[in-house]
Scaffold this motif. Structure first.
Motif, PDB file in Angstrom:
ATOM      1  N   VAL A  41      -1.516   6.478  11.699  1.00 58.07           N
ATOM      2  CA  VAL A  41      -1.999   6.195  13.050  1.00 58.07           C
ATOM      3  C   VAL A  41      -3.357   5.495  12.998  1.00 58.07           C
ATOM      4  O   VAL A  41      -3.630   4.566  13.774  1.00 58.07           O
ATOM      5  N   ALA A  42      -4.217   5.943  12.096  1.00 57.75           N
ATOM      6  CA  ALA A  42      -5.526   5.303  11.941  1.00 57.75           C
ATOM      7  C   ALA A  42      -5.372   3.844  11.531  1.00 57.75           C
ATOM      8  O   ALA A  42      -6.087   2.970  12.027  1.00 57.75           O
ATOM      9  N   TYR A  43      -4.439   3.598  10.632  1.00 60.20           N
ATOM     10  CA  TYR A  43      -4.198   2.209  10.206  1.00 60.20           C
ATOM     11  C   TYR A  43      -3.702   1.351  11.368  1.00 60.20           C
ATOM     12  O   TYR A  43      -4.177   0.223  11.583  1.00 60.20           O
ATOM     13  N   LEU A  44      -2.780   1.902  12.153  1.00 58.58           N
ATOM     14  CA  LEU A  44      -2.250   1.146  13.286  1.00 58.58           C
ATOM     15  C   LEU A  44      -3.283   0.968  14.386  1.00 58.58           C
ATOM     16  O   LEU A  44      -3.273  -0.036  15.103  1.00 58.58           O
ATOM     17  N   ALA A  57     -10.413   2.320  12.653  1.00 57.93           N
ATOM     18  CA  ALA A  57      -9.497   3.012  11.737  1.00 57.93           C
ATOM     19  C   ALA A  57     -10.192   4.195  11.072  1.00 57.93           C
ATOM     20  O   ALA A  57      -9.604   5.282  10.938  1.00 57.93           O
ATOM     21  N   LEU A  58     -11.440   4.009  10.675  1.00 56.93           N
ATOM     22  CA  LEU A  58     -12.175   5.090  10.021  1.00 56.93           C
ATOM     23  C   LEU A  58     -12.464   6.232  10.985  1.00 56.93           C
ATOM     24  O   LEU A  58     -12.343   7.412  10.626  1.00 56.93           O
ATOM     25  N   LEU A 126      -6.870   7.788   3.385  1.00 61.11           N
ATOM     26  CA  LEU A 126      -7.615   7.163   4.477  1.00 61.11           C
ATOM     27  C   LEU A 126      -8.433   5.984   3.959  1.00 61.11           C
ATOM     28  O   LEU A 126      -8.517   4.938   4.622  1.00 61.11           O
ATOM     29  N   TRP A 127      -9.034   6.155   2.796  1.00 68.87           N
ATOM     30  CA  TRP A 127      -9.809   5.071   2.186  1.00 68.87           C
ATOM     31  C   TRP A 127      -8.924   3.838   1.978  1.00 68.87           C
ATOM     32  O   TRP A 127      -9.324   2.708   2.292  1.00 68.87           O
ATOM     33  N   ILE A 128      -7.717   4.060   1.468  1.00 63.76           N
ATOM     34  CA  ILE A 128      -6.782   2.945   1.256  1.00 63.76           C
ATOM     35  C   ILE A 128      -6.384   2.315   2.585  1.00 63.76           C
ATOM     36  O   ILE A 128      -6.325   1.082   2.724  1.00 63.76           O
ATOM     37  N   ALA A 129      -6.128   3.169   3.598  1.00 59.66           N
ATOM     38  CA  ALA A 129      -5.713   2.652   4.907  1.00 59.66           C
ATOM     39  C   ALA A 129      -6.806   1.801   5.546  1.00 59.66           C
ATOM     40  O   ALA A 129      -6.528   0.748   6.122  1.00 59.66           O
ATOM     41  N   VAL A 130      -8.054   2.254   5.432  1.00 58.67           N
ATOM     42  CA  VAL A 130      -9.160   1.479   6.004  1.00 58.67           C
ATOM     43  C   VAL A 130      -9.327   0.160   5.268  1.00 58.67           C
ATOM     44  O   VAL A 130      -9.559  -0.889   5.890  1.00 58.67           O
ATOM     45  N   MET A 131      -9.209   0.181   3.955  1.00 59.97           N
ATOM     46  CA  MET A 131      -9.318  -1.052   3.188  1.00 59.97           C
ATOM     47  C   MET A 131      -8.216  -2.040   3.579  1.00 59.97           C
ATOM     48  O   MET A 131      -8.469  -3.244   3.727  1.00 59.97           O
ATOM     49  N   MET A 132      -7.014  -1.520   3.770  1.00 61.06           N
ATOM     50  CA  MET A 132      -5.905  -2.388   4.157  1.00 61.06           C
ATOM     51  C   MET A 132      -6.073  -2.902   5.579  1.00 61.06           C
ATOM     52  O   MET A 132      -5.627  -4.014   5.896  1.00 61.06           O
ATOM     53  N   SER A 133      -6.733  -2.111   6.436  1.00 59.56           N
ATOM     54  CA  SER A 133      -6.931  -2.545   7.816  1.00 59.56           C
ATOM     55  C   SER A 133      -7.794  -3.798   7.893  1.00 59.56           C
ATOM     56  O   SER A 133      -7.630  -4.614   8.796  1.00 59.56           O
ATOM     57  N   GLN A 144     -18.954   1.498   5.244  1.00 56.43           N
ATOM     58  CA  GLN A 144     -19.387   1.854   3.894  1.00 56.43           C
ATOM     59  C   GLN A 144     -18.446   2.919   3.340  1.00 56.43           C
ATOM     60  O   GLN A 144     -18.493   4.084   3.748  1.00 56.43           O
ATOM     61  N   LEU A 145     -17.594   2.510   2.413  1.00 49.90           N
ATOM     62  CA  LEU A 145     -16.547   3.387   1.891  1.00 49.90           C
ATOM     63  C   LEU A 145     -16.887   3.966   0.518  1.00 49.90           C
ATOM     64  O   LEU A 145     -15.993   4.428  -0.187  1.00 49.90           O
ATOM     65  N   GLY A 146     -18.161   3.941   0.178  1.00 46.91           N
ATOM     66  CA  GLY A 146     -18.585   4.559  -1.071  1.00 46.91           C
ATOM     67  C   GLY A 146     -19.078   5.972  -0.830  1.00 46.91           C
ATOM     68  O   GLY A 146     -18.377   6.821  -0.263  1.00 46.91           O
TER      69      GLY A 146
END
Length: 277
Positions: A41-44, A57-58, A126-133, A144-146
């Motif tokens: 859902v976050a990705y969408l 998304a985050l 979630l990290w992967i989903a945000v990166m893909m978004s 900032q995903l670090g």
């Protein structure tokens, strides 16, 4: 010294049994599936924001992460402690020379460890989903995903630790099957909403002086009884690059740890005085 060593060994045994039971429990996989769905859902949701897809998304993903972990922890506490008390299977455990405090602390630590594993798995998804978004879009202010992202996830885990401790206390008191689940969920919602309510009233309630005067003293009392879990919400750092005040973060973490220890102490006191027949 020998007594402390024995207590530690007993706690370790209950921790390991909780760990094994948690992985065999369908709840673990059900919550992971729910978390995966919420990450989806976050990705969408990123597609609904033409300018800040990664931020949206985050934001949605961290909210979904907390919801999943709240359901996970209160259900595990109910299964590992509340249900054993209700079905009197705990009597068999306590028939051995076992400290009741070791039983509760071991179970609690097992739940926290399982919640930590779930938080790491869902956080990575979630990290992967945000990166893909943001794969095809470069927004002006990057998230900032670090370290900031994982600090926010850690804040969610601390939040869950407080909720789990409260639910554990209710489980040692309750004689109603679903009461720990219900009150644990209410506590999680109320604890997160307290901060917004305090700020609204302290700022004059949008000019409603009578409302602020009437409920201000009551909120001051509630402030001492319930923790403000919103102080553990550090998502502004990974979302907007706003580094929280380190002292404020430290005080919030200390508040969470102190309240969790208080709840565990109350749970041990209630459990040690409870009669099983």
């Amino acid at each position: 010294m020998r007594a402390f060593r024995l207590l530690g060994l007993q706690m370790l045994q209950f921790f390991l049994s909780s760990w094994r039971s948690g992985f065999r429990n369908r709840v673990f996989f059900a919550v992971l599936l729910l978390g995966v769905a919420l990450v989806g859902v976050a990705y969408l949701s990123a597609s609904f924001s033409p300018r800040q897809p990664l931020t949206v998304a985050l934001d949605v993903g961290l909210s979904g992460l907390r919801v999943s972990l709240v359901l996970f922890t209160i259900t595990l506490v109910q299964d590992l402690v509340g249900r054993e008390i209700e079905q009197r299977s705990v009597v068999l455990t306590l028939s051995y020379p076992t400290h009741r405090s070791a039983y509760l602390i071991g179970r609690y630590c097992g739940v926290l460890a399982l919640a930590g594993v779930a938080a790491l798995i869902l956080g990575l998804l979630l990290w992967i989903a945000v990166m893909m978004s943001g794969a095809n879009y470069d927004q002006q202010f990057r998230v900032q995903l670090g370290l900031p992202f994982w600090v926010a996830v850690f804040g969610v885990w601390l939040d869950i630790a407080v909720v789990a401790a409260f639910t554990l206390w209710i489980a040692t008191l309750s004689t109603v099957t679903m009461l720990p689940l219900a009150l644990g969920a209410v506590f999680a919602i109320g604890g997160r909403a307290l901060g917004a309510v305090f700020d609204f009233v302290s700022r004059g309630a949008d000019g409603q002086v009578e409302l602020a005067a009437r409920y201000g003293p009551l909120l001051d009392v509630i402030r001492w009884l319930l923790p403000d879990l919103s102080r553990l919400d550090w998502r502004a750092w990974p979302m907007y690059g706003l580094l929280p005040d380190l002292q404020t973060m430290g005080l919030a973490a200390a508040m969470a740890i102190a309240y969790a220890m208080l709840m565990i102490g109350l749970a041990i006191h209630a459990f040690s005085r409870r009669e099983f027949s």
